[in-house]
Design a protein around this motif. Structure first.
Motif, PDB file in Angstrom:
ATOM      1  N   LEU A   1       0.720  -1.162  -0.008  1.00 60.72           N
ATOM      2  CA  LEU A   1      -0.089   0.088  -0.136  1.00 60.72           C
ATOM      3  C   LEU A   1       0.931   1.299  -0.001  1.00 60.72           C
ATOM      4  CD1 LEU A   1      -2.642   1.137   0.177  1.00 60.72           C
ATOM      5  CD2 LEU A   1      -2.511   1.325   2.595  1.00 60.72           C
ATOM      6  N   LYS A   2       1.830   1.344   1.009  1.00 60.59           N
ATOM      7  CA  LYS A   2       2.588   2.521   1.150  1.00 60.59           C
ATOM      8  C   LYS A   2       3.266   2.890  -0.318  1.00 60.59           C
ATOM      9  CE  LYS A   2       5.136   2.879   4.789  1.00 60.59           C
ATOM     10  NZ  LYS A   2       6.358   2.858   5.781  1.00 60.59           N
ATOM     11  N   LYS A   3       4.006   1.939  -1.062  1.00 61.92           N
ATOM     12  CA  LYS A   3       4.601   2.023  -2.317  1.00 61.92           C
ATOM     13  C   LYS A   3       3.686   2.564  -3.124  1.00 61.92           C
ATOM     14  CE  LYS A   3       8.052  -0.364  -5.006  1.00 61.92           C
ATOM     15  NZ  LYS A   3       8.751  -1.468  -5.338  1.00 61.92           N
ATOM     16  N   THR A   4       2.509   1.996  -3.467  1.00 60.31           N
ATOM     17  CA  THR A   4       1.510   2.429  -4.324  1.00 60.31           C
ATOM     18  C   THR A   4       0.881   3.744  -4.112  1.00 60.31           C
ATOM     19  OG1 THR A   4       0.723   0.099  -4.733  1.00 60.31           O
ATOM     20  CG2 THR A   4      -0.637   1.788  -5.277  1.00 60.31           C
ATOM     21  N   LEU A   5       0.792   4.016  -2.798  1.00 61.21           N
ATOM     22  CA  LEU A   5       0.317   5.479  -2.567  1.00 61.21           C
ATOM     23  C   LEU A   5       1.615   6.468  -3.022  1.00 61.21           C
ATOM     24  CD1 LEU A   5      -1.382   5.276   0.867  1.00 61.21           C
ATOM     25  CD2 LEU A   5      -2.560   5.735  -1.352  1.00 61.21           C
ATOM     26  N   LYS A   6       2.771   6.375  -2.857  1.00 62.33           N
ATOM     27  CA  LYS A   6       3.705   7.210  -3.177  1.00 62.33           C
ATOM     28  C   LYS A   6       3.814   7.188  -4.851  1.00 62.33           C
ATOM     29  CE  LYS A   6       7.067   6.151   0.489  1.00 62.33           C
ATOM     30  NZ  LYS A   6       8.557   5.688   0.709  1.00 62.33           N
TER      31      LYS A   6
ATOM     32  N   VAL B   1       0.964   9.612  -5.724  1.00 63.15           N
ATOM     33  CA  VAL B   1       1.003  10.988  -5.422  1.00 63.15           C
ATOM     34  C   VAL B   1       1.849  11.559  -6.500  1.00 63.15           C
ATOM     35  CG1 VAL B   1       2.023  12.548  -3.912  1.00 63.15           C
ATOM     36  CG2 VAL B   1       0.385  10.764  -2.967  1.00 63.15           C
ATOM     37  N   SER B   2       3.141  10.705  -6.845  1.00 60.26           N
ATOM     38  CA  SER B   2       3.851  11.125  -7.916  1.00 60.26           C
ATOM     39  C   SER B   2       3.168  11.384  -9.133  1.00 60.26           C
ATOM     40  CB  SER B   2       5.072  10.231  -8.105  1.00 60.26           C
ATOM     41  OG  SER B   2       5.740  10.170  -6.627  1.00 60.26           O
ATOM     42  N   SER B   3       2.251  10.663  -9.577  1.00 58.76           N
ATOM     43  CA  SER B   3       1.796  10.630 -10.662  1.00 58.76           C
ATOM     44  C   SER B   3       0.369  11.441 -10.909  1.00 58.76           C
ATOM     45  CB  SER B   3       1.315   9.086 -11.207  1.00 58.76           C
ATOM     46  OG  SER B   3       2.523   8.460 -11.510  1.00 58.76           O
ATOM     47  N   LEU B   4      -0.349  11.312  -9.873  1.00 55.64           N
ATOM     48  CA  LEU B   4      -1.456  11.933  -9.809  1.00 55.64           C
ATOM     49  C   LEU B   4      -1.515  13.332  -9.154  1.00 55.64           C
ATOM     50  CD1 LEU B   4      -2.384   9.091 -10.924  1.00 55.64           C
ATOM     51  CD2 LEU B   4      -4.476   9.428  -9.594  1.00 55.64           C
TER      52      LEU B   4
ATOM     53  N   VAL C   1      -1.934  12.922  -0.640  1.00 57.89           N
ATOM     54  CA  VAL C   1      -0.864  12.894   0.255  1.00 57.89           C
ATOM     55  C   VAL C   1      -1.232  12.781   1.862  1.00 57.89           C
ATOM     56  CG1 VAL C   1      -1.190  15.459   0.644  1.00 57.89           C
ATOM     57  CG2 VAL C   1       0.904  14.596   0.595  1.00 57.89           C
ATOM     58  N   GLN C   2      -2.536  12.990   2.355  1.00 58.23           N
ATOM     59  CA  GLN C   2      -2.751  12.740   3.552  1.00 58.23           C
ATOM     60  C   GLN C   2      -2.705  11.101   3.615  1.00 58.23           C
ATOM     61  OE1 GLN C   2      -6.580  14.685   3.695  1.00 58.23           O
ATOM     62  NE2 GLN C   2      -5.677  16.349   4.973  1.00 58.23           N
TER      63      GLN C   2
ATOM     64  N   ARG D   1       6.844  17.726  -5.798  1.00 55.98           N
ATOM     65  CA  ARG D   1       7.447  16.465  -4.849  1.00 55.98           C
ATOM     66  C   ARG D   1       6.705  16.307  -3.566  1.00 55.98           C
ATOM     67  NH1 ARG D   1      11.283  15.892  -1.134  1.00 55.98           N
ATOM     68  NH2 ARG D   1      12.200  13.790  -1.232  1.00 55.98           N
ATOM     69  N   VAL D   2       6.520  15.123  -3.108  1.00 55.94           N
ATOM     70  CA  VAL D   2       5.941  14.890  -2.005  1.00 55.94           C
ATOM     71  C   VAL D   2       6.893  14.720  -0.976  1.00 55.94           C
ATOM     72  CG1 VAL D   2       4.402  13.012  -0.555  1.00 55.94           C
ATOM     73  CG2 VAL D   2       3.997  13.401  -3.059  1.00 55.94           C
ATOM     74  N   VAL D   3       6.619  15.382   0.007  1.00 54.13           N
ATOM     75  CA  VAL D   3       7.855  15.524   1.068  1.00 54.13           C
ATOM     76  C   VAL D   3       7.302  14.556   2.296  1.00 54.13           C
ATOM     77  CG1 VAL D   3       8.923  16.717   2.841  1.00 54.13           C
ATOM     78  CG2 VAL D   3       8.347  17.973   0.613  1.00 54.13           C
ATOM     79  N   PRO D   4       7.857  13.455   2.665  1.00 54.25           N
ATOM     80  CA  PRO D   4       7.653  12.430   3.589  1.00 54.25           C
ATOM     81  C   PRO D   4       7.836  13.250   5.079  1.00 54.25           C
ATOM     82  CG  PRO D   4       9.323  11.330   2.365  1.00 54.25           C
ATOM     83  CD  PRO D   4       9.171  13.052   1.853  1.00 54.25           C
ATOM     84  N   VAL D   5       6.945  12.679   5.959  1.00 56.30           N
ATOM     85  CA  VAL D   5       6.858  13.220   7.317  1.00 56.30           C
ATOM     86  C   VAL D   5       8.352  13.602   8.027  1.00 56.30           C
ATOM     87  CG1 VAL D   5       4.764  13.010   7.782  1.00 56.30           C
ATOM     88  CG2 VAL D   5       6.130  11.248   8.256  1.00 56.30           C
ATOM     89  N   ASN D   6       9.078  12.342   7.615  1.00 56.30           N
ATOM     90  CA  ASN D   6      10.311  12.366   8.253  1.00 56.30           C
ATOM     91  C   ASN D   6      11.320  13.777   7.736  1.00 56.30           C
ATOM     92  OD1 ASN D   6       9.987  10.160   9.268  1.00 56.30           O
ATOM     93  ND2 ASN D   6      11.111   8.749   8.111  1.00 56.30           N
ATOM     94  N   GLU D   7      11.089  13.906   6.231  1.00 55.18           N
ATOM     95  CA  GLU D   7      11.803  14.937   5.703  1.00 55.18           C
ATOM     96  C   GLU D   7      11.152  16.437   6.326  1.00 55.18           C
ATOM     97  OE1 GLU D   7      12.745  14.926   1.653  1.00 55.18           O
ATOM     98  OE2 GLU D   7      12.942  12.898   1.685  1.00 55.18           O
ATOM     99  N   GLN D   8       9.958  16.393   6.529  1.00 56.02           N
ATOM    100  CA  GLN D   8       9.214  17.708   7.027  1.00 56.02           C
ATOM    101  C   GLN D   8       9.989  18.026   8.362  1.00 56.02           C
ATOM    102  OE1 GLN D   8       4.797  17.785   6.569  1.00 56.02           O
ATOM    103  NE2 GLN D   8       4.913  16.150   5.097  1.00 56.02           N
TER     104      GLN D   8
END
Length: 294
Positions: free
Chosen positions: A178-183, A186-189, A214-215, A247-254
């Motif tokens: 799931l996580k990989k698919t959501l990434k 987000v990158s494509s849509l 992204v949520q 680009r989606v910023v993961p929570v860790n990077e935020q």
């Protein structure tokens, strides 16, 4: 090929292939007609005979089974066709939901039609439609996608095409992907596309998570993922362009950005990121420090 007409009625003296949906979770979703057909046919072609046997035991159905799955399709079809041609009635079932929908069945249907054997479908449970009507996203028009390709290149090509579709999208996904698919989504849509994650439909822990892509991604990064998912995604708007995606910023990077660029202390940054993304502070803390949330 001539235009053909077939009828599912008055087939008592002939063989016939019945397509029988089975519950996606709650056994009470089994229809009376489905139970009767499984009782009356000569044979049940099941995706997994062990799984189907549990269903048969629950409803006290004694009909014999034969395995029919993606790995023995070509071997089984000639045998099943001989039985159907000899006048036997066979019910085809998958582990859950509709035969042929992200499950085995289509090849047998095509072969039966080619051999003039009646194909009789029964209505019943389907995870995609069940998720769609409770998602809160426009139910029609919709495009059923099922599982995306597991091959990276093919998946990227699929998503590039789906990104432009104005129809509501219906996807299936396993918990460990799931996580990989959501990434990838987000990158494509894009981040802002509305989505509903529909988990464990009709089962005890049925759950709907609604928001933006992204949520959903941020949620997946801080939660323990369990259960099978249907992903319902709103269609593209008139102004959708892949070039506009950020680009989606993961929570860790935020958290790291607030610490390095804004001078936040670690706990302050974690608290701010949790509030911004509507996540539990402890989950962001665990994710940042790479602590397993189990």
């Amino acid at each position: 090929m001539p235009f053909e007409k077939t009828s599912s009625f008055q087939q008592e003296a002939k063989g016939a292939l019945y397509l029988v949906p089975t519950p996606i979770g709650n056994l009470e979703d089994m229809t009376i007609r489905a139970i009767k057909v499984l009782q009356d046919v000569d044979l049940i072609a099941a995706e997994d005979t062990r799984n189907t046997q549990k269903l048969l035991n629950h409803f006290e159905i004694k009909t014999p089974q034969i395995s029919f799955h993606e790995h023995n399709t070509q071997e089984r079809i000639p045998l099943l066709l001989r039985k159907l041609s000899a006048g036997q009635k066979i019910a085809q079932v998958s582990d859950a939901g509709m035969p042929s929908i992200s499950d085995p069945g289509h090849e047998l249907v095509v072969a039966s039609i080619k051999n003039k054997i009646p194909v009789i479908p029964l209505p019943g449970a389907n995870a995609g439609i069940t998720a769609l009507i409770a998602s809160g996203i426009a139910p029609q028009p919709f495009l059923f996608v099922g599982f995306l390709s597991r091959k990276k290149k093919e998946k990227n090509e699929q998503l590039a095409d789906l990104g432009h579709k104005k129809e509501t999208l219906i996807l299936y996904e396993a918990p460990h992907r799931l996580k990989k698919t959501l990434k990838a989504l987000v990158s494509s849509l894009g981040e802002k596309r509305r989505v509903a994650l529909c988990r464990e439909l009709t089962k005890r822990y049925e759950e709907f998570l609604r928001g933006t892509l992204v949520q959903a991604l941020n949620w997946s990064e801080t939660e323990q993922i369990r259960g099978e998912f249907c992903i319902i995604i709103e269609g593209a708007s008139e102004t959708y362009t892949p070039q506009s995606l950020e680009r989606v910023v993961p929570v860790n990077e935020q958290v790291e950005q607030l610490i390095n660029n804004e001078g936040f202390k670690t706990n302050e940054a974690i608290k701010a990121v949790a509030k911004k993304n509507n996540l539990k502070r402890q989950n962001v803390y665990n994710s940042f420090h790479h602590i397993d949330s189990k």
